[in-house]
Design an enzyme around this catalytic site. Structure first.
Site, PDB file in Angstrom:
ATOM      1  N   CYS A 113      14.066  10.268   6.700  1.00 40.87           N
ATOM      2  CA  CYS A 113      14.161   9.935   8.122  1.00 40.87           C
ATOM      3  C   CYS A 113      15.603   9.919   8.585  1.00 40.87           C
ATOM      4  O   CYS A 113      15.880  10.047   9.777  1.00 40.87           O
ATOM      5  CB  CYS A 113      13.492   8.588   8.395  1.00 40.87           C
ATOM      6  SG  CYS A 113      14.122   7.249   7.372  1.00 40.87           S
TER       7      CYS A 113
ATOM      8  N   LYS B  24       0.875  -1.176   0.000  1.00 36.46           N
ATOM      9  CA  LYS B  24       0.000   0.000   0.000  1.00 36.46           C
ATOM     10  C   LYS B  24       0.909   1.221   0.000  1.00 36.46           C
ATOM     11  O   LYS B  24       1.416   1.632   1.032  1.00 36.46           O
ATOM     12  CB  LYS B  24      -0.911  -0.022   1.238  1.00 36.46           C
ATOM     13  CG  LYS B  24      -2.193   0.824   1.099  1.00 36.46           C
ATOM     14  CD  LYS B  24      -1.948   2.307   0.994  1.00 36.46           C
ATOM     15  CE  LYS B  24      -1.372   2.880   2.274  1.00 36.46           C
ATOM     16  NZ  LYS B  24      -1.128   4.382   2.138  1.00 36.46           N
TER      17      LYS B  24
ATOM     18  N   GLU C 263       9.931   0.943  10.747  1.00 36.17           N
ATOM     19  CA  GLU C 263      10.971   1.950  10.527  1.00 36.17           C
ATOM     20  C   GLU C 263      10.274   3.293  10.652  1.00 36.17           C
ATOM     21  O   GLU C 263       9.569   3.737   9.751  1.00 36.17           O
ATOM     22  CB  GLU C 263      11.618   1.762   9.156  1.00 36.17           C
ATOM     23  CG  GLU C 263      12.944   2.488   9.020  1.00 36.17           C
ATOM     24  CD  GLU C 263      12.795   3.824   8.343  1.00 36.17           C
ATOM     25  OE1 GLU C 263      12.801   4.844   9.083  1.00 36.17           O
ATOM     26  OE2 GLU C 263      12.674   3.870   7.120  1.00 36.17           O
TER      27      GLU C 263
ATOM     28  N   GLU D   9      10.829  16.243  14.237  1.00 35.85           N
ATOM     29  CA  GLU D   9      11.458  15.944  12.945  1.00 35.85           C
ATOM     30  C   GLU D   9      10.995  16.980  11.927  1.00 35.85           C
ATOM     31  O   GLU D   9       9.819  17.042  11.580  1.00 35.85           O
ATOM     32  CB  GLU D   9      11.086  14.531  12.495  1.00 35.85           C
ATOM     33  CG  GLU D   9      11.840  14.048  11.289  1.00 35.85           C
ATOM     34  CD  GLU D   9      11.565  12.586  10.980  1.00 35.85           C
ATOM     35  OE1 GLU D   9      12.398  11.949  10.308  1.00 35.85           O
ATOM     36  OE2 GLU D   9      10.511  12.069  11.404  1.00 35.85           O
TER      37      GLU D   9
END
Length: 484
Positions: free
Chosen positions: A291, A181, A257, A389
């Site tokens: 990331c 997906k 992750e 982040e």
């Protein structure tokens, strides 16, 4: 080189379940070009029923794919690698159109993403068990590895190819079927990959791609279906926690992750010029939408001003913002308006708290979702940009005095994906690398991702590993056979 319009016309826009199929009800959703905000095309909008169809297909061929000789599975993966490589420019342009990154960045991702198929083509034939005499002398112990079974992969928008290939490669090599997906922002690259896999000889049903604008509603039924045996996800920690909770009912194997807040630590004894070059890569690769991107720059006071000045000069002289497909562009737009607003908000918060803008700091406006490369200094410790982040081309720089302070500042986060360290002292490098609370550490390197190395984090950055010899283990279960 194929034109943009020709490329878009050639890419599947239906679901891929044993081939192209329309979504139940015929729904579609738009895919936008981040450089203009305009609609590139529309793709099928899957329903929960379509997700079950994909799992039906995966379950139906699971036993046959697991029984396929590993050499044959590996050869198919190698063929896919060759086909991606042959069509590298098409994949690169497609990623630039739907995700926005500069074309050189997209070309790098094609090389990186394709390599997972070559690496795991070779690992497919190296799945090992064990045979030994029981220490008690009562018999023999056989340890056998088997594929986990049908898997669901949920992938993000920032690396439309590589975040899929590093899950698909090991799953198929291990003998698992997989449903992917992709993110609703960037579904086209994964649909093109599914088509290439089919052309390379992958049996129908082994790999399905379901595109949808309603991820939770569509994938939710799969997480409670007993036929699904593994979930692998790359994305935010917030969503990861929800998926882990949802997968608990079925006791699914999970690989997560998740988010990052990578520190980039520069010590007084570092090669400052090398640190600046590493910072350019660690911060601006993929426009900062990674990331693994350096999120906080902790620089020892003895070289703080030198590093900051040289970093600002390097960024100002080499970064060119513009549409990703335009010649000379090195920094494309952010993925969407929400991300643009998030980055701007974090910068404004830091400035309001006392940070100084050394470079950039304001969106240019106009069409597309652009934000300039930005450097902030004198960032106070309570600024949100040091704890959240940023996922954009913004570098907040703070100083520290002692090694202990630098290590403590680097570890002062709930996340633990990757850290970067610059020093000429080998003892210090090893000492700091061992002390950093992250799953990966780059020593005097600004890019560390490698298909041959285990990728993953600790703490709120998740668990499980992708790549390396460890990557295929995530898709294998261990069976103990006792022999008299």
């Amino acid at each position: 080189m194929v034109s943009e319009s020709e490329l878009l016309q050639s890419v599947p826009t239906s679901l891929w379940i044993g081939g192209p199929v329309e979504a139940t009800g015929g729904g579609t959703f738009p895919v936008h070009n981040p450089a203009t905000g305009e609609v590139l095309t529309r793709v099928a909008d899957a329903t929960p029923e379509d997700a079950v169809r994909a799992l039906d297909a995966a379950a139906a061929v699971q036993a046959g794919w697991a029984a396929t000789p590993s050499r044959e599975r590996g050869e198919i993966l190698r063929t896919v690698f060759d086909r991606i490589t042959a069509r590298a420019e098409e994949f690169a342009l497609l990623m630039t159109l739907e995700m926005g990154k500069a074309l050189p960045e997209s070309r790098n991702e094609v090389r990186y993403g394709a390599e997972f198929f070559r690496w795991f083509a070779e690992e497919a034939v190296r799945v090992h068990g064990r045979y030994l005499h029981a220490p008690s002398g009562t018999g023999r112990i056989v340890v056998h590895k088997q594929p986990v079974g049908p898997c669901l992969a949920i992938t993000p928008w920032n690396f439309p190819l590589a975040m899929g290939t590093r899950k698909i490669g090991p799953a198929l090599a291990a003998g698992c079927t997989m449903i992917v997906k992709p993110a609703s922002e960037t579904p086209l690259t994964m649909l093109l990959l599914a088509q290439l896999c089919s052309e390379a000889g992958l049996p129908d049903g082994v790999l399905s791609v379901i595109t949808t604008s309603r991820s939770g509603a569509v994938t939710g039924p799969l997480l409670t279906d007993p036929r699904l045996r593994k979930l692998t996800f790359t994305g935010s920690t917030e969503v990861g926690r929800k998926l882990i909770e949802a997968s608990a009912h079925g006791l699914l194997r999970t690989s997560m992750e998740l988010g990052g807040n990578a520190p980039f630590v520069v010590f007084d004894d570092a090669d400052v010029d090398a640190a600046v070059q590493g910072a350019m890569l660690a911060k601006l690769r993929n426009g900062g939408e990674a990331c693994t991107a350096a999120n906080r720059f902790h620089v020892q006071n003895g070289v703080l001003e030198e590093f900051t000045t040289k970093f600002a000069e390097a960024v100002a002289s080499s970064v060119s913002i513009g549409p990703g497909a335009e010649a000379g562009t090195t920094l494309g737009p952010l993925i969407n308006e929400d991300q643009l607003n998030t980055v701007a908000e974090l910068v404004d918060d830091a400035v309001a708290a006392g940070a100084q803008v050394r470079l950039g700091g304001k969106a240019p406006g106009g069409p597309g979702w652009f934000y300039p490369a930005t450097i902030l200094t004198d960032v106070p410790p309570h600024a949100r940009i040091l704890t959240e982040e940023v996922f954009g081309p913004v570098a907040p720089i703070v100083g520290f005095e002692t090694e202990e302070q630098g290590l403590a500042a680097a570890n002062d986060t709930e996340f633990g994906l990757v850290s970067y360290v610059y020093t000429r002292d080998l003892d210090r490098a090893l000492r700091i690398a061992e002390g950093l609370e992250s799953g990966m550490v780059g020593v005097n390197r600004g890019v560390i991702s490698d298909p041959a190395a285990p990728f993953g984090g600790v703490k709120a950055s998740g668990f499980g590993r992708e790549g390396g010899i460890e990557g295929i283990e995530e898709y294998l279960s261990t069976k103990y056979i006792a022999l008299s």
